[in-house]
Structure formats: C-alpha cells, structure tokens
Write a protein that holds these residues in place. Structure first.
Motif, short mmCIF file in Angstrom:
data_model
loop_
_atom_site.label_atom_id
_atom_site.label_comp_id
_atom_site.label_asym_id
_atom_site.label_seq_id
_atom_site.Cartn_x
_atom_site.Cartn_y
_atom_site.Cartn_z
N UNK A 320 53.29 -56.02 4.56
CA UNK A 320 52.46 -56.53 3.47
C UNK A 320 51.04 -55.97 3.55
N UNK A 324 49.15 -54.18 0.63
CA UNK A 324 47.92 -54.77 0.11
C UNK A 324 46.78 -53.76 0.15
N UNK A 350 44.93 -67.94 -11.07
CA UNK A 350 45.28 -68.22 -9.68
C UNK A 350 45.59 -69.71 -9.58
N UNK A 351 46.53 -70.04 -8.69
CA UNK A 351 46.89 -71.45 -8.54
C UNK A 351 45.73 -72.24 -7.97
N UNK B 168 40.47 -68.40 5.31
CA UNK B 168 41.64 -67.60 5.66
C UNK B 168 42.79 -67.82 4.68
N UNK B 171 44.29 -65.28 2.06
CA UNK B 171 45.41 -64.37 2.30
C UNK B 171 46.66 -64.83 1.59
N UNK B 173 46.84 -66.77 -1.13
CA UNK B 173 46.73 -66.80 -2.60
C UNK B 173 46.64 -65.40 -3.18
N UNK B 174 45.77 -64.60 -2.59
CA UNK B 174 45.64 -63.22 -3.07
C UNK B 174 46.61 -62.39 -2.24
N UNK B 175 47.87 -62.44 -2.61
CA UNK B 175 48.90 -61.71 -1.86
C UNK B 175 49.28 -60.45 -2.62
#
Lengths: 480, 208
Positions: A320, A324, A350-351, B168, B171, B173-175
C-alpha cells in the motif's frame, strides 16, 4: 586513521563541532548541570529551559549581560537543530511538550572535558588488578583443552587453600585506606562508563534502524527479497550484535540472584571503614538505582524500533505504501498542472470520524423555575474570641441620599460644582462619601469631570480634626 | 436497563466502549481504560456495530480504533456516518499530509509527526497560484488547517503556538482508494479544463 579520516571527523562529527563551538563552555556547563550531573535523561522542554536560565543567570551576573545575548529557548533550539545534533529532540506519546536527551557524541565530549581536569589520585593498582582479571578470564574461558582448564582450576584451589591457611594463622591482610580509595574510584568510573554505554547503545540502535529504513525505502525488488536481505545481514535490531550484547546485560541485571548479590555487596561496601568519609561511596551505592531506568529506556527504544520495523515490513503496508507514494506523486503533478485554475467548490468527500447520533433530549427544554429553599437557621457558634468590631465599623454610603443632595442643590441652580453640594450638605462619611459622589458623576449623563482643574474639599472627623482632599473639578448639571 | 436485558449478559464495559466509538476516533494514549476494554471485547463490539451496518477498524500497533460504514454498493442503508465534503484545497492538504506521514514513517523512528504551521505552509505553497497577495493565501491556508483540525486529522499542541501533530488515523482515512479517487477526479477536471480553455489558461497546456 589517516589525515583525511581525521579531517572529516573534525568537519562532520557532532562531538568535535561541539568542542570547536564558540559557546562550548556554556553548552557543556549546561549539559553537565542538566543531564550528566544528576544522571537524568528525557527532560521536558520547560524543565531544560529552567535549568539553562539558571546557568545563564549565574553567568550573566558574573560576565555581563552582553556575553550571552540570546534567550535560553534560542540556545536550546540551536543545540537540538540538525546542524548541531548535540541534543536529541522528540515527542513522547501522550505529552505535547517536546523532550530532550543528550546525544552520545555530546556525552563523549563531556566525559573527555571532565577527564582533562585530571584526577586527584590515579587509580593505578586497581586498574592493574582489573587488567589482570580480564586478561585471565579471556585466556582461561577461551581455552578449549580440558586438561589446561582443569590445571588452572587446581592452581586456583591451591591458592585459595594457602590463603585460608594464612587466615587461620591469624595473618589477615586488610586493604589500606589508599588502596580502598583507589578501588572505589575505579568502581565509580566503571559505573559511569556503563551508564554512558547505554546511551551509546541506544544511539547505535537508532543508526541501525535508519540503515534498515533506507534500505526499505530504496528497495526495488520484491518484498521477499528485501526480507531475506535484511534478515540475512542480521540487521534486524534485536538479532544484531548490539542487540544480543545488550540483551545479555539485561538478563544479567534481571537475574534475581545477581541482583541480591550486588545489593548485598553494595550495602557491605558502604560500611567499609576506610571509605567512611568519601562522598562518592554514597553515589556508588545508589548507582544501580540509576541503571535500571537507563536500561529500561534502552529496552523500550529497541522494542519500539522493532515494532515499527515490523509494521513497515508488513506486506499489506509495504504494498500500500508503494501505491500511495505513486498516487501522491500523481496528485501532486495534477495539482501543479491546475495551479492557476484550481477546481472550485466541493471536490472530495471523507467519512466523518463519528456516528451521527442526534440527541434531541440533550437540548435544554423549558424548565419551570425551581423554588430555592433558603435555610436561614443561624447556628450559634462560640464566637467569644472573635473581634466583631471590624464588622460594625463598616458602613454604607447611601447613594440615593447623595443623589437627593445634588438634586436639592440643583433645584435652585442650573449647575453646581461638587464644592457647592458639599457646602450645602457637609460630608459626614469622609472619603467614602466623596468616592460615591465621584461615582455618581461618572455614571450621570449630566455631570462633567474636568481633569484640568482641581478642587479642594474638606470634612471634619468625629475627633474634631479636619481632613482635606484634592480631586478633579466636578460639575453637576440639571437634567434637561 | 431492564432486568431481561441484563440476563442476556451484556458485558459491563460494552456500552461505554460502543458509545465512545460512536463519538469519534478512540486513541490508546487518550483513553487507556476504554482501550483496554475494547481489546477484551473486540468481537462483541464487532457483532454489535455490524447490526448497524458499521465496521470496527482497530489498529493495535498504531493505537487507534474507529467505526466505518460497511461497503454498501446498493445504497440500501441510510448513512449513519456522515460524509464531510471537502474543497479542493483541503483535499490536497490531506493528501500532502498523508504523503508527509509516509515519508516520516519510512525515514525516522520517531512516533509522532509534529509540524509547525510554517512547515505546512511551505509544503502547500508550491501548489498555490502565484499571487501578489500572500497574506490572503496564508489566511486561506489558516482556514484550511482549521478545517483539518475540525476533521480530527491535525491537533494543535498545547502550550506551543502554531504547532500541530498529524493524527496517525489519517492513514486509515486517506488510503489508496481515497487517493485513487482524488487522482481520477483531478484527471477529469484537467481534461475538461483542456477541452474548453479558459482565458489565459496557459498552465493547462502542459496537461495535454
């Protein structure tokens, strides 16, 4: 080491740069006062600033203000900066204040500077003894021939037998005062060395950690190959040479039998008569109390580093992270491309981090006012010793009465100064009354206070004496 | 609680854990006690929130836990967790912070990523249009930072002016998925921009 290696150390090594620094004496004095003197690590920023302020205050007192013109905070930030690296600055979980520790290089410098002062007493004999002991151990424990080892043990046994015989004959040899001091000094040095070892071990772990991270970051091949290379090189922290040596020491210190023995020995050492008047004896006796937190901290660092390393190597994260990084590069170049005309309005979603639970009953609704019960029962207390005069000497200036006075004077005139009012109605409560008039004037729309002019007012005290006050000129006007 | 409910043996700590998770991200360093209860009750919590169409995300090594809406392709369930809309600038700030965190994790062994407002401004400024009115840009950046603080991805440090900790949980949420979508939307936008050139939009040329 050749010329170039030494020159590069001189240019790049944090310790050497500390020695060359203009304010090295200040930095070193402060480091000693804060860290090595009281054997402390992990100090909070505020605490350090306080210590530095103390040091600076003393110096400025003696050397003059202009000698150290910067504020404590600035010095501290400078010494912890990447160019200096004399202090390590970091954030511990759960606290917002940064913490600091001495870097191993800075500690080396401190010890070297301390050694320059010279010792009052050179620990020669005990050094020689320990060299012998270490050498013997090295030779004997490395011997593989059982015959040689047995012979050596036999020789030792004979030596012990001889010694026992001598003691039985009443021939006891006690260490002399200088000898005992010599050993004590040796002991102190060793114990301090050990403490500084911990700091260095920790630093080496960090270095190791950085190397592995660099390797991970620049790795092109598959993850399997990466793992193989890391474990193949034994760079995993706990399996490194450092790690195993340190673990060995930890096990040693944690062995209950050894700890009891150590404590017992230290306790008995404090009762040696020849050493009764030395200060350092006490320090040595308490040194093992300094070891434990120091070792624990190193242990915690290793654990934390290993854990993070494992996380970094976790296959999901590994893949990942690569993805990313690519995506962020792509987003960055996209954002650069649209820099002059960025998308307007709402762009992404965003949630939220919380679940939307609306609690209508949490909102305050109408609530009939409650009757407050006042318990007015007065408890009789024993107050014979209380001087109640203070209570009764208080008095109340009735502003309504004063306002009435003003109105009465104004009934006959368009305006009246405060002097006119007090002339018609003499001051009876002194200064307090005057202040109340003053207050009335500031609150009223029809009064003016002229600070340019003064007026004098006087009143008579009950004992017949006269008091006078000078206040600003106040004019009351009749309300329109 | 009625007697019949207690008979089904709801573990004592469960209500506290679940309601705490409803309120927002749970961090081990802030709520050690609840965290311990959560570790002991992970499966119960999972079962409980799954009834509501939620997933428990628990990262033990990072030390955070939160609830997330279960994947719901048919959109049959009403959303229990709101979606916050973000402007382009705030989205970009989040992506850049995520990138910084990744770099931080790979390059250093420290646990907490702390950034000053100046560092954030330096990171973002490359992507802002050149403007003579720098004060205005900084003001807007200030507003964006405030928004990110509201979202819970930045936290102002106590006692230190203009210093923030990057949470931290960012990480999670913004995946990769979120960034993919960001990237795709940005590509779409650039395509439309190139299709119908704006007056003097020379910057879009390179996008073609």
């Amino acid at each position: 080491m050749d010329f170039y290696a030494i020159n590069s150390l001189r240019e790049n090594h944090a310790g050497w740069s500390l020695l060359r620094a203009q304010n090295a004496p200040l930095a070193l004095a402060f480091f000693m006062a804060a860290f090595t003197g009281p054997n402390q690590r992990n100090l909070g920023r505020q605490q350090l600033i306080d210590v530095l302020d103390d040091v600076l205050f003393g110096l400025r007192d003696a050397e003059g203000e202009e000698r150290f013109p910067r504020r404590a905070v600035e010095y501290l930030d400078d010494w912890a900066s990447d160019e200096r690296k004399w202090l390590r600055k970091y954030y511990v979980p759960g606290e917002d204040e940064p913490h600091y520790d001495l870097s191993a290089a800075a500690e080396d410098v401190i010890r070297w500077v301390e050694s320059l002062r010279g010792r009052e007493f050179v620990a020669t004999q005990s050094r020689l003894t320990s060299i012998f002991a270490v050498l013997k151990q090295l030779v004997q424990q490395s011997e593989t021939d059982p015959e040689v080892r047995l012979a050596e043990l036999r020789r030792q046994r004979d030596g012990i037998d001889d010694e026992m015989q001598r003691i039985r004959d009443g021939n006891i040899r006690v260490m002399t005062g200088p000898e005992a001091l010599d050993h004590l000094q040796q002991l102190t040095t060793l114990a301090k060395d050990l403490l500084s070892d911990f700091r260095e071990v920790e630093q080496n772990f960090r270095k190791l950690d950085r190397q592995v991270r660099e390797q991970i970051a620049t790795w092109d091949g598959t993850q399997g190959e990466l793992l193989e290379s890391i474990f193949g090189n034994q760079q995993d922290i706990s399996s490194s040479l450092q790690g195993r040596t340190f673990q060995g020491f930890w096990d040693y210190l944690m062995s209950p039998q050894l700890r009891t023995e150590l404590q017992d020995l230290l306790h008995r050492a404090t009762r040696i008569e020849a050493l009764a008047h030395t200060d350092s004896l006490h320090a040595v006796a308490n040194l093992h109390q300094d070891w434990l937190p120091a070792v624990e901290q190193t242990q915690a660092t290793v654990r934390q580093l290993s854990q993070q390393m494992r996380r970094l190597l976790d296959d999901k994260v590994f893949l990942e992270n690569k993805r990313i990084m690519q995506l962020i590069r792509s987003v960055e170049s996209g954002a650069l491309g649209t820099r002059e005309a960025p998308p307007s309005g709402l762009f992404m979603e965003i949630d939220a981090p919380s679940v939307d639970v609306v609690l209508p009953f949490e909102r305050p609704l109408y609530e009939p006012s409650r009757k407050v019960m006042v318990d007015d029962a007065v408890l009789t207390a024993d107050d014979l010793d209380v001087d109640a005069d203070a209570l009764f000497s208080q008095f109340f200036v009735d502003k309504e009465r004063l306002r009435g006075n003003i109105d009465a004077v104004l009934a006959d005139a368009e305006q009246a100064t405060l002097g006119d009012v007090t002339a018609a109605y003499p001051l009876s409560q002194g200064l307090a009354e005057l202040v109340a008039y003053y207050q009335l004037a500031t609150e009223s729309d029809w009064a003016t206070i002229n600070p340019e002019q003064e007026q004098r007012l006087s009143w008579r005290l009950p004992d017949g004496s006269t008091r006078e006050a000078t206040i600003e000129h106040i004019i009351f006007g009749r309300p329109a | 609680m009625t007697p019949s409910e207690t008979e089904t043996r709801t573990p004592e700590e469960l209500p506290a854990v679940v309601t705490r998770l409803f309120k927002g991200v749970l961090y081990v360093e802030n709520d050690e006690k609840i965290w311990q209860s959560l570790l002991g009750l992970t499966s119960q919590v999972r079962d409980y929130v799954s009834v509501l169409g939620l997933d428990l995300i628990l990262d033990e090594s990072e030390g955070y836990a939160f609830l997330r809406s279960r994947e719901d392709p048919d959109n049959t369930l009403p959303r229990l967790i709101a979606r916050r809309t973000l402007t382009f600038n705030v989205s970009l700030l989040l992506a850049l912070l995520r990138g910084r965190m990744l770099e931080f994790d790979t390059n250093s062994s420290e646990l907490r990523l702390i950034m000053t407002e100046q560092e954030i401004a330096d990171m973002v400024s490359v992507f802002l249009p050149e403007s003579s009115n720098e004060a205005k840009i900084l003001d807007r950046l200030g507003a964006d930072i405030k928004k990110v603080v509201e979202l819970g991805f930045l936290r102002k440090l106590k006692g230190q002016a203009d210093t923030y900790e990057v949470a931290r949980v960012l990480k999670a949420y913004v995946d990769a998925q979120w960034l993919e979508e960001f990237d795709a939307r940005l590509a779409d936008y650039r395509a439309t921009l190139a299709g119908e050139p704006l007056a003097g939009a020379s910057a879009t040329e390179e996008g073609k």
